[in-house]
Design an enzyme around this catalytic site. Structure first.
Site, short mmCIF file in Angstrom:
data_model
loop_
_atom_site.label_atom_id
_atom_site.label_comp_id
_atom_site.label_asym_id
_atom_site.label_seq_id
_atom_site.Cartn_x
_atom_site.Cartn_y
_atom_site.Cartn_z
N ARG A 121 3.51 -10.89 15.16
CA ARG A 121 2.18 -10.71 14.55
C ARG A 121 1.63 -9.29 14.76
O ARG A 121 0.42 -9.07 14.71
CB ARG A 121 1.18 -11.75 15.07
CG ARG A 121 1.53 -13.18 14.70
CD ARG A 121 0.36 -14.11 14.95
NE ARG A 121 0.65 -15.47 14.51
CZ ARG A 121 1.13 -16.43 15.30
NH1 ARG A 121 1.38 -16.18 16.57
NH2 ARG A 121 1.36 -17.63 14.82
N LYS A 143 0.03 1.63 4.24
CA LYS A 143 0.66 0.70 3.31
C LYS A 143 2.11 0.50 3.73
O LYS A 143 2.88 1.46 3.82
CB LYS A 143 0.62 1.23 1.89
CG LYS A 143 -0.67 0.99 1.15
CD LYS A 143 -0.49 1.39 -0.31
CE LYS A 143 -1.71 1.08 -1.14
NZ LYS A 143 -1.51 1.44 -2.56
N GLU A 185 4.32 14.06 -5.44
CA GLU A 185 3.15 13.50 -4.76
C GLU A 185 2.17 14.60 -4.36
O GLU A 185 0.96 14.41 -4.38
CB GLU A 185 3.58 12.70 -3.52
CG GLU A 185 4.37 11.43 -3.83
CD GLU A 185 3.50 10.28 -4.31
OE1 GLU A 185 2.27 10.46 -4.46
OE2 GLU A 185 4.05 9.18 -4.55
N LYS A 227 -5.60 12.55 1.31
CA LYS A 227 -5.32 11.12 1.45
C LYS A 227 -6.17 10.50 2.55
O LYS A 227 -6.63 9.36 2.42
CB LYS A 227 -3.84 10.88 1.73
CG LYS A 227 -3.49 9.39 1.72
CD LYS A 227 -2.04 9.11 1.55
CE LYS A 227 -1.79 7.62 1.36
NZ LYS A 227 -0.36 7.29 1.18
N GLU A 237 -7.78 -0.71 -0.37
CA GLU A 237 -7.67 -0.52 -1.82
C GLU A 237 -8.52 -1.53 -2.60
O GLU A 237 -8.05 -2.18 -3.53
CB GLU A 237 -6.21 -0.60 -2.25
CG GLU A 237 -5.96 0.07 -3.60
CD GLU A 237 -4.48 0.20 -3.93
OE1 GLU A 237 -4.05 -0.42 -4.90
OE2 GLU A 237 -3.77 0.92 -3.20
N ARG A 241 -9.49 3.84 -3.38
CA ARG A 241 -8.12 4.15 -2.96
C ARG A 241 -7.12 4.00 -4.10
O ARG A 241 -6.04 4.59 -4.08
CB ARG A 241 -7.71 3.28 -1.78
CG ARG A 241 -6.30 3.60 -1.27
CD ARG A 241 -5.96 2.97 0.05
NE ARG A 241 -4.58 3.28 0.41
CZ ARG A 241 -4.07 3.13 1.62
NH1 ARG A 241 -4.82 2.67 2.60
NH2 ARG A 241 -2.81 3.42 1.86
N ASN A 245 -2.82 5.79 -6.85
CA ASN A 245 -1.76 5.22 -7.67
C ASN A 245 -1.57 5.96 -8.99
O ASN A 245 -0.86 5.47 -9.88
CB ASN A 245 -2.07 3.74 -7.97
CG ASN A 245 -1.97 2.88 -6.74
OD1 ASN A 245 -1.06 3.02 -5.93
ND2 ASN A 245 -2.94 1.98 -6.57
N HIS A 248 1.74 5.82 -10.81
CA HIS A 248 2.57 4.77 -10.23
C HIS A 248 2.73 3.54 -11.12
O HIS A 248 3.68 2.78 -10.94
CB HIS A 248 2.01 4.36 -8.87
CG HIS A 248 2.23 5.39 -7.80
ND1 HIS A 248 1.73 6.67 -7.89
CD2 HIS A 248 2.88 5.32 -6.62
CE1 HIS A 248 2.08 7.34 -6.81
NE2 HIS A 248 2.79 6.55 -6.03
N HIS A 252 6.47 2.84 -11.20
CA HIS A 252 7.05 1.65 -10.58
C HIS A 252 7.87 0.84 -11.58
O HIS A 252 8.89 0.24 -11.22
CB HIS A 252 5.96 0.79 -9.96
CG HIS A 252 5.46 1.30 -8.64
ND1 HIS A 252 4.41 0.73 -7.97
CD2 HIS A 252 5.89 2.31 -7.85
CE1 HIS A 252 4.20 1.38 -6.84
NE2 HIS A 252 5.09 2.35 -6.75
N HIS A 265 11.71 8.03 -6.01
CA HIS A 265 10.33 7.60 -6.23
C HIS A 265 9.48 8.72 -6.83
O HIS A 265 8.74 8.51 -7.79
CB HIS A 265 9.72 7.14 -4.91
CG HIS A 265 8.28 6.77 -5.01
ND1 HIS A 265 7.83 5.72 -5.79
CD2 HIS A 265 7.17 7.33 -4.46
CE1 HIS A 265 6.51 5.63 -5.70
NE2 HIS A 265 6.09 6.60 -4.92
#
Length: 361
Positions: A121, A143, A185, A227, A237, A241, A245, A248, A252, A265
């Site tokens: 956990r 993330k 990026e 960032k 997000e 935030r 993206n 993306h 993606h 990426h």
């Protein structure tokens, strides 16, 4: 040494940016209240290049290192890989105070972070990014995720690291394609939040491509500052935030449709940024000159700006419908309205997206 502070109350941490930090990993980890057994997650190439100094530093600081190698590539950022790491951690007796250290690029950081977030956990997590893309983006913000065959980062969590160590010296081992992928990026940050930074990139791109240390350190620090501000405002997000993206949504989809193996990426994000700029012009939200400026910089950085011809608009749309940002079936895009400013546009008409995908250079 440059330091960027991520202010998230009890989850706050520093990003340290300086040459030679890799050899001081043990020293920095010893300053934290963590257990003395470390799961060091990396891939074979990174371990060959950088594992020696990292492991020696940890051992010298009194840590017992449990090395864990996962093959490189998005296809290995999976639940199957996570299970292997759980088995290793449990078998070697790592308890809740023992940290997971990610030594590698975005795939390694995302996978190791997901394991850290879910093993027992949650255990301490340390990021030691070794690619430009990871130093400016994926190692910062918390993330963590693994991929699903139908979509990227579908299974994940928000889980902040205790520390990020970004050593620009390790970037010297990267090939030109990997540097270009990271620059995607970096360029993103200028487009979404800082027109002055984008102008600096236009003036200093060759210095970055030539791996000049001062230029790299500046680009990493500014990117991390941008960032940090966004993450502090919206950690999970729920609103702002989402501007991170930019590029993306289509990016993606390209990655998923090509099995996460054909494109890096950053390359896919570059295609997505160029596509988002075209869509913004098409919808009357961005001037053509601004879109051309972004596209020109991407091309100068050695990045692709067109979705692969083999991917049809219908395939792309079907994949984008499974994007994490889709709510109630509505397509969401981050679109620039000017250099340094973007908007989050929800419920974008599919016919507009189809027109954008059909448009080429």
């Amino acid at each position: 040494m440059q330091k960027v502070y991520i202010n998230l109350a009890e989850r706050s941490y520093y990003i340290h940016i300086a040459p030679g930090l890799l050899a001081r990993l043990g020293e920095h980890l010893a300053a934290l209240d963590v257990g003395r057994r470390v799961l060091l997650v990396t891939n074979p190439t990174v371990r060959r290049l950088h594992g020696g100094p990292a492991e020696a530093s940890l051992t010298a600081a009194g840590f017992a290192v449990v090395p864990a190698e996962i093959p490189d590539g998005e296809e290995y950022k999976s639940l199957a890989s996570a299970e292997k790491l759980y088995d290793l951690a449990y078998g070697r007796g790592l308890d809740r105070r023992c940290p997971v250290v990610a030594l590698g690029g975005g795939v390694t950081g995302d996978l190791a972070g997901f394991v850290a977030a879910t093993y027992l956990r949650g255990v301490p997590f340390i990021q030691v990014p070794t690619t430009l893309l990871a130093q400016v983006d994926s190692s910062v913000g918390g993330k963590v995720a693994v991929n699903h065959p139908r979509g990227k980062n579908i299974i994940g969590a928000f889980y902040q690291p205790r520390l990020v160590l970004a050593d620009p010296d390790v970037l010297k081992t990267l090939d030109a394609r990997e540097i270009s992928a990271g620059l995607a990026e970096v360029i993103k940050y200028g487009v979404i939040a800082d027109a002055g930074f984008l102008a600096w990139l236009e003036e200093n791109l060759e210095r970055l491509l030539n791996l000049e240390p001062a230029a790299l350190a500046h680009a990493v620090a500014v990117s991390c500052h941008i960032k940090a501000q966004v993450v502090q405002d919206d950690e999970t997000e729920q609103g702002r935030r989402a501007i991170l993206n930019f590029g993306h949504t289509a990016g993606h989809a390209v990655e998923a449709l090509t099995g996460y193996t054909a494109w890096r990426h950053g390359e896919a994000v570059a295609m997505g940024m160029a596509a988002a700029c075209r869509l913004a012009v098409q919808l009357g939200r961005l001037e053509e000159a601004a879109a051309a400026r972004v596209k020109k910089l991407l091309v100068r950085a050695g990045l692709p700006v067109d979705v692969p011809a083999g991917l049809s608009p219908a395939e792309m749309l079907a994949s984008m419908r499974h994007d994490k940002k889709v709510i109630a079936g509505r397509l969401t895009f981050v679109l620039p309205t000017a250099i340094g400013r973007v908007e989050i546009l929800r419920d974008v008409p599919e016919e507009a997206v189809r027109g954008m995908l059909e448009q080429r250079r």
